[in-house]
Design an enzyme around this catalytic site. Structure first.
Site, short mmCIF file in Angstrom:
data_model
loop_
_atom_site.label_atom_id
_atom_site.label_comp_id
_atom_site.label_asym_id
_atom_site.label_seq_id
_atom_site.Cartn_x
_atom_site.Cartn_y
_atom_site.Cartn_z
N ASP A 256 -13.67 -3.49 7.42
CA ASP A 256 -13.48 -4.74 6.68
C ASP A 256 -13.11 -5.86 7.64
OD1 ASP A 256 -13.03 -6.56 4.68
OD2 ASP A 256 -11.20 -5.66 3.93
N GLU A 291 -10.10 -13.21 3.86
CA GLU A 291 -9.03 -12.32 3.39
C GLU A 291 -7.89 -13.06 2.70
OE1 GLU A 291 -9.43 -9.33 3.20
OE2 GLU A 291 -10.46 -8.43 4.91
N HIS A 396 -7.30 -3.04 5.29
CA HIS A 396 -6.07 -3.85 5.31
C HIS A 396 -4.89 -3.06 5.88
CE1 HIS A 396 -7.86 -6.39 1.74
NE2 HIS A 396 -8.65 -6.35 2.81
N1 BES Z 1 -13.87 -6.32 1.66
C1 BES Z 1 -12.89 -6.71 0.71
C2 BES Z 1 -13.42 -6.61 -0.71
C3 BES Z 1 -13.59 -5.23 -1.27
C4 BES Z 1 -12.62 -4.24 -1.07
C5 BES Z 1 -14.69 -4.96 -2.05
C6 BES Z 1 -12.81 -2.98 -1.61
C7 BES Z 1 -14.85 -3.72 -2.61
C8 BES Z 1 -13.91 -2.73 -2.38
C9 BES Z 1 -12.45 -8.13 0.97
O1 BES Z 1 -12.30 -8.41 2.32
C10 BES Z 1 -11.11 -8.36 0.32
O2 BES Z 1 -10.15 -7.83 0.80
N2 BES Z 1 -11.05 -9.13 -0.76
C11 BES Z 1 -9.80 -9.43 -1.42
C12 BES Z 1 -9.99 -10.54 -2.41
C13 BES Z 1 -10.04 -11.88 -1.76
C14 BES Z 1 -10.35 -12.91 -2.81
C15 BES Z 1 -8.77 -12.22 -1.03
C16 BES Z 1 -9.27 -8.25 -2.20
O3 BES Z 1 -10.07 -7.43 -2.65
O4 BES Z 1 -8.04 -8.18 -2.37
ZN ZN Z 2 -10.51 -7.34 2.99
#
Ligand code: BES
Ligand code: ZN
Length: 436
Positions: A256, A291, A396
């Site tokens: 990620d 992020e 994360h």
């Molecule tokens: N790559 C993730 C999104 C994700 C995580 C998609 C697990 C499917 C499964 C992305 O980098 C992320 O962390 N997104 C945030 C939301 C964003 C609006 C801050 C999240 O999912 O908390």
């Molecule tokens: Zn993420």
């Protein structure tokens, strides 16, 4: 012990900030109904000032992988979104509860003001209507460039993808506000500039953001026939270990999203090595600050919309190198994406990558940069590495490393190939014809 694990996991959830951090006792937020009900249970006095419904596509239960791409495989879900003002400590508790009870991140978005919260919601609400507009702009989805695509697919190299993931995950972190995050973005810019050296039809630029130092990076190959029509392949270049990430935090973000950047950079490398010239303009984007609330892509999509740019299609590559389950290679995310373009992506896989199994799933919220484009009415797709149930639990955290993918980039290669078919099939026709 259990409590400790849960709170550590909660820290790994990025707070969904629509603006840079906002201080003060009362904070404007928007959130989905599930999070709102949790908040109300703990704080009955918390009340929304307004609530609106947003409709998104979700997979119909029990549909076979074979059905992906057919209208019957989808149904709709209504997301009720609330705008309200809360105390900061209520929000921290809500984060923990969303993680514990709903088993996900993305509980709420923080807004700078009530006006900003309302505007963001209006944009989201319009996204289905605007998805129809996007369909009006939509190009032909005919798959008719086999003689170009097939030989290019053989050029994709796992070793290239692997070394890019390694290089990006070697930074201490790529957080949007640290010196490492800035260095990683600057280095990516220089790498892409070197890759494009000698081509006068290519520009590589840094898209600066007002509120933080990390820049987004854009490589643009000018279209030979319809340079005003744009095809985008993007991923985020930043990484995080949650809202406490700082200069010394270790946030490798191998999956990620070093993996997504590596997949899209391999598409770029193969196209440049073969001297491919698109008819439409083809743009590769590394977004800053995903992020912390999709901030980099949001700024870019807003600017493109304001300038009236014709983006005919967007593919998001975020997490491509962890295969959660053996029964699926590529999971098409159905919510906050464009159904017609998703069918095209599925058809591309069927035509060019028949060895792969394509399934579909929904994130449940605006989980990555595709949502920034969808919000502006552009057609976006998000092919993802696994089902949501089997997703990579180490993102994360300091353990989001290549080791979790057995030091292999075999899975990310599938996404590089899919991205390559998307880029060539969509950028080799032009212009969009009326009535298509
Ligand atoms: N790559 C993730 C999104 C994700 C995580 C998609 C697990 C499917 C499964 C992305 O980098 C992320 O962390 N997104 C945030 C939301 C964003 C609006 C801050 C999240 O999912 O908390
Ligand atoms: Zn993420």
């Amino acid at each position: 012990m259990k409590k400790l694990v849960l709170s550590a996991a909660t820290l790994a959830c990025a707070t969904f900030f629509a603006q840079a951090a906002v201080a003060g006792p009362k904070i404007w937020v928007s959130m989905g109904d599930d999070a709102y009900q949790l908040l109300r249970a703990a704080h009955p006095q918390a009340k929304s000032t307004e609530s609106h419904d947003v409709q998104v596509n979700v997979p119909r239960a029990g549909m076979l992988a074979k059905a992906v791409g057919s209208p019957e495989s989808l149904t709709t879900r209504t997301d009720r979104i609330h705008v309200l003002q809360v105390d900061e400590d209520q929000l921290h508790r809500l984060s923990t509860e969303v993680h514990e009870k709903l088993h996900r991140c993305g509980g709420y978005i923080v807004h700078a003001s009530r006006a900003e919260a309302r505007q963001s919601l209006q944009e989201l609400r319009g996204h289905l209507t605007r998805a129809k507009e996007a369909t009006a702009l939509a190009p032909s989805y005919a798959i008719d460039n086999q003689s170009t695509v097939t030989p290019l697919l053989t050029q994709v190299q796992e070793s290239q993808v692997l070394s890019t993931i390694q290089k990006l995950s070697d930074y201490q972190n790529r957080f949007y506000k640290t010196s490492h995050g800035t260095a990683a973005s600057n280095d990516l810019f220089n790498t892409w500039k070197q890759m494009a050296a000698g081509r006068t039809d290519i520009t590589v630029s840094q898209f600066a953001h007002k509120k933080w130092p990390q820049k987004s990076v854009i490589l643009s190959i000018k279209g030979t026939h319809a340079p005003d029509e744009i095809v985008v392949i993007g991923g985020h270049l930043d990484s995080t270990v949650g809202f406490l990430t700082g200069e010394n935090s270790r946030a490798p973000g191998a999956d990620d999203d070093a993996s997504g950047i590596a997949s899209l950079q391999e598409v770029m490398r193969v196209l440049l090595a073969s001297n491919y010239k698109p008819k439409r303009t083809l743009q590769f984007m590394g977004y800053a600050a995903e992020e912390v609330g999709l901030l980099g892509s949001d700024a870019i999509a807003a600017k493109y919309k304001k300038q009236g740019k014709k983006v005919v299609g967007v593919m998001q590559l975020d997490m491509t190198n962890y295969q959660g389950q053996p029964t699926s290679d590529i999971t098409l995310i159905t919510d906050y994406t464009n159904a017609a373009q998703n069918n095209f992506v599925k058809a591309l896989a069927t035509a060019y990558l028949p060895e792969l199994t394509v399934t579909q799933d929904a994130c449940g919220y605006a989980c990555s940069d595709h949502a920034s484009w969808t919000k502006r009415g552009y057609a976006a797709s998000f092919p993802f590495e696994s089902s949501l149930a089997a997703d990579n639990k180490l993102i994360h955290t300091p353990n989001d490393t290549l080791a979790k993918s057995n030091n292999s980039a075999a899975h990310a290669v599938k996404f590089a190939k899919l991205g390559l078919t998307f880029a060539v099939e969509l950028a080799s026709d032009a212009p969009v014809k009326a009535g298509q």
